[in-house]
Design a protein around this motif. Structure first.
Motif, PDB file in Angstrom:
ATOM      1  N   ASP A  12      17.767 -80.439 -68.494  1.00 56.89           N
ATOM      2  CA  ASP A  12      18.143 -81.053 -67.102  1.00 56.89           C
ATOM      3  C   ASP A  12      17.117 -80.403 -66.008  1.00 56.89           C
ATOM      4  O   ASP A  12      17.063 -78.937 -66.229  1.00 56.89           O
ATOM      5  CB  ASP A  12      19.521 -80.722 -66.902  1.00 56.89           C
ATOM      6  CG  ASP A  12      20.291 -81.584 -67.400  1.00 56.89           C
ATOM      7  OD1 ASP A  12      19.975 -82.714 -67.766  1.00 56.89           O
ATOM      8  OD2 ASP A  12      21.560 -81.309 -67.581  1.00 56.89           O
ATOM      9  N   GLU A  14      16.198 -78.802 -62.643  1.00 56.02           N
ATOM     10  CA  GLU A  14      16.987 -78.184 -61.906  1.00 56.02           C
ATOM     11  C   GLU A  14      16.280 -77.941 -60.491  1.00 56.02           C
ATOM     12  O   GLU A  14      16.875 -77.915 -59.537  1.00 56.02           O
ATOM     13  CB  GLU A  14      17.895 -76.944 -62.435  1.00 56.02           C
ATOM     14  CG  GLU A  14      18.913 -77.498 -63.351  1.00 56.02           C
ATOM     15  CD  GLU A  14      19.603 -76.114 -63.837  1.00 56.02           C
ATOM     16  OE1 GLU A  14      19.295 -75.174 -63.641  1.00 56.02           O
ATOM     17  OE2 GLU A  14      20.421 -76.275 -65.113  1.00 56.02           O
ATOM     18  N   ARG A  15      15.270 -77.301 -60.736  1.00 57.99           N
ATOM     19  CA  ARG A  15      14.338 -77.126 -59.470  1.00 57.99           C
ATOM     20  C   ARG A  15      12.924 -77.544 -59.653  1.00 57.99           C
ATOM     21  O   ARG A  15      12.303 -77.311 -60.874  1.00 57.99           O
ATOM     22  CB  ARG A  15      14.038 -75.548 -59.233  1.00 57.99           C
ATOM     23  CG  ARG A  15      15.566 -74.858 -58.695  1.00 57.99           C
ATOM     24  CD  ARG A  15      15.304 -73.629 -58.278  1.00 57.99           C
ATOM     25  NE  ARG A  15      14.630 -73.233 -56.829  1.00 57.99           N
ATOM     26  CZ  ARG A  15      13.887 -72.636 -56.447  1.00 57.99           C
ATOM     27  NH1 ARG A  15      13.497 -71.495 -57.148  1.00 57.99           N
ATOM     28  NH2 ARG A  15      13.524 -72.361 -55.181  1.00 57.99           N
ATOM     29  N   ALA A  59      17.726 -82.466 -58.824  1.00 57.94           N
ATOM     30  CA  ALA A  59      16.715 -81.332 -58.652  1.00 57.94           C
ATOM     31  C   ALA A  59      16.512 -80.748 -57.348  1.00 57.94           C
ATOM     32  O   ALA A  59      16.730 -81.833 -56.378  1.00 57.94           O
ATOM     33  CB  ALA A  59      15.431 -81.740 -59.286  1.00 57.94           C
ATOM     34  N   ARG A 282      14.558 -75.119 -65.390  1.00 63.17           N
ATOM     35  CA  ARG A 282      15.270 -76.261 -66.178  1.00 63.17           C
ATOM     36  C   ARG A 282      16.463 -75.485 -66.992  1.00 63.17           C
ATOM     37  O   ARG A 282      16.272 -74.242 -67.204  1.00 63.17           O
ATOM     38  CB  ARG A 282      14.198 -76.882 -67.384  1.00 63.17           C
ATOM     39  CG  ARG A 282      13.346 -77.918 -66.810  1.00 63.17           C
ATOM     40  CD  ARG A 282      12.597 -78.638 -68.054  1.00 63.17           C
ATOM     41  NE  ARG A 282      11.844 -79.610 -67.537  1.00 63.17           N
ATOM     42  CZ  ARG A 282      11.859 -80.933 -67.282  1.00 63.17           C
ATOM     43  NH1 ARG A 282      13.294 -81.419 -67.766  1.00 63.17           N
ATOM     44  NH2 ARG A 282      11.072 -81.749 -66.932  1.00 63.17           N
TER      45      ARG A 282
END
Length: 285
Positions: A12, A14-15, A59, A282
């Motif tokens: 995933d 995330e940033r 994100a 991630r």
């Protein structure tokens, strides 16, 4: 909360850091080898929509405006890698991009990502030649933009990682970039999108050894960046609009595919969705 760590390519997202096209970039595209001059308003609109898709996927999108006057700077994947220990500033093999690592460093530190290492001459590595196969395995393409000194420097920057070097094809030579990520994009722990016709034999062997199945990119969609997609999470991908057969093949493999329009930010500069992003964080695999 951890602000960084991205030793994966399919977990995933995330940033993520991006750099939009800037007014100062205009009219420099020919000098940087772009296929044409993008329309400024259209490029900005495409990039804004692209950022929206990243945000919709969950994100946090960090926007940087570093290195104005360099149109290639929108391809933020190339000047830096972000690992568990922070940012490893690379040293691009394209002369016009040599200032990017230092330029992006301030944005990274502002985002809470410390600079853990810097690469010095004569080493050259571009991010497009790096692929995290898993948390402890980094594949590196040895080609015209990434050389032996750069590969050695990566091993020093990531001492706990198995850095596996793979020879890249000559293709049409140094005048047109051929990155490792030109023909592979991880989609999940056990799935990757690959254009196998010119892929290194050792790459195909490694995928088979690790039990990683392959979705093949058709010949007619290789040069339109069909094999360059960004995993938003396991079996979730962001792809450039127009590579319809590649999209269908991914969907048949259980991948949820979202597409974006990138005529001016991707096609003219030969940079797909992976190139347009530098994942900062991630989920750990």
């Amino acid at each position: 909360m951890t602000a960084y760590g991205s030793q994966a390519m399919w977990t995933d997202l995330e940033r993520v850091l991006v750099r939009p096209p800037l007014a100062a970039d205009a009219e420099h595209e020919e000098r940087y080898g772009w296929r044409g001059v993008p329309d400024a308003a259209t490029a900005q609109a495409e990039h804004e929509a692209f950022r929206g898709l990243l945000a919709e996927a969950g994100a946090e999108v960090v926007v940087s405006e570093h290195d104005p006057g360099n149109p290639d700077a929108i391809y933020v994947y190339d000047p830096v890698l972000v690992g568990d220990g922070g940012a490893a500033l690379l040293r691009p093999g394209k002369e016009g991009r040599l200032g990017e690592p230092d330029a992006i460093a301030a944005s990274l530190e502002e985002a809470g990502v410390p600079v853990a290492s810097r690469m010095d001459s004569p080493a050259t590595v571009e991010g497009g030649d790096t692929v995290w196969l898993d948390h402890d395995t980094l594949l590196v393409g040895h080609g015209y933009r990434t050389g032996p000194a750069g590969i050695a420097a990566l091993r020093s920057a990531f001492p706990d990682v198995d850095v596996v070097a793979l020879d890249l094809p000559h293709w049409v030579g140094a005048s047109e970039v051929m990155h490792l990520m030109s023909f592979i994009s991880p989609l999940d722990r056990d799935l990757a999108l690959v254009y196998p016709r010119i892929a290194p034999v050792r790459l195909m062997q490694l995928l088979a050894e690790r039990g990683i199945a392959v979705v093949e990119v058709p010949d007619e969609e290789f040069e339109t960046m069909g094999s360059n997609v960004l995993a938003l999470g396991p079996r979730r991908a962001l792809a450039l609009e127009g590579n319809d057969e590649t999209r269908r093949r991914m969907e048949r493999a259980g991948v949820d595919v979202v597409t974006y329009r990138g005529d001016h930010i991707s096609r003219l500069g030969d940079g797909g969705p992976t190139c347009l992003t530098r994942p900062l964080l991630r989920a750990r695999p």
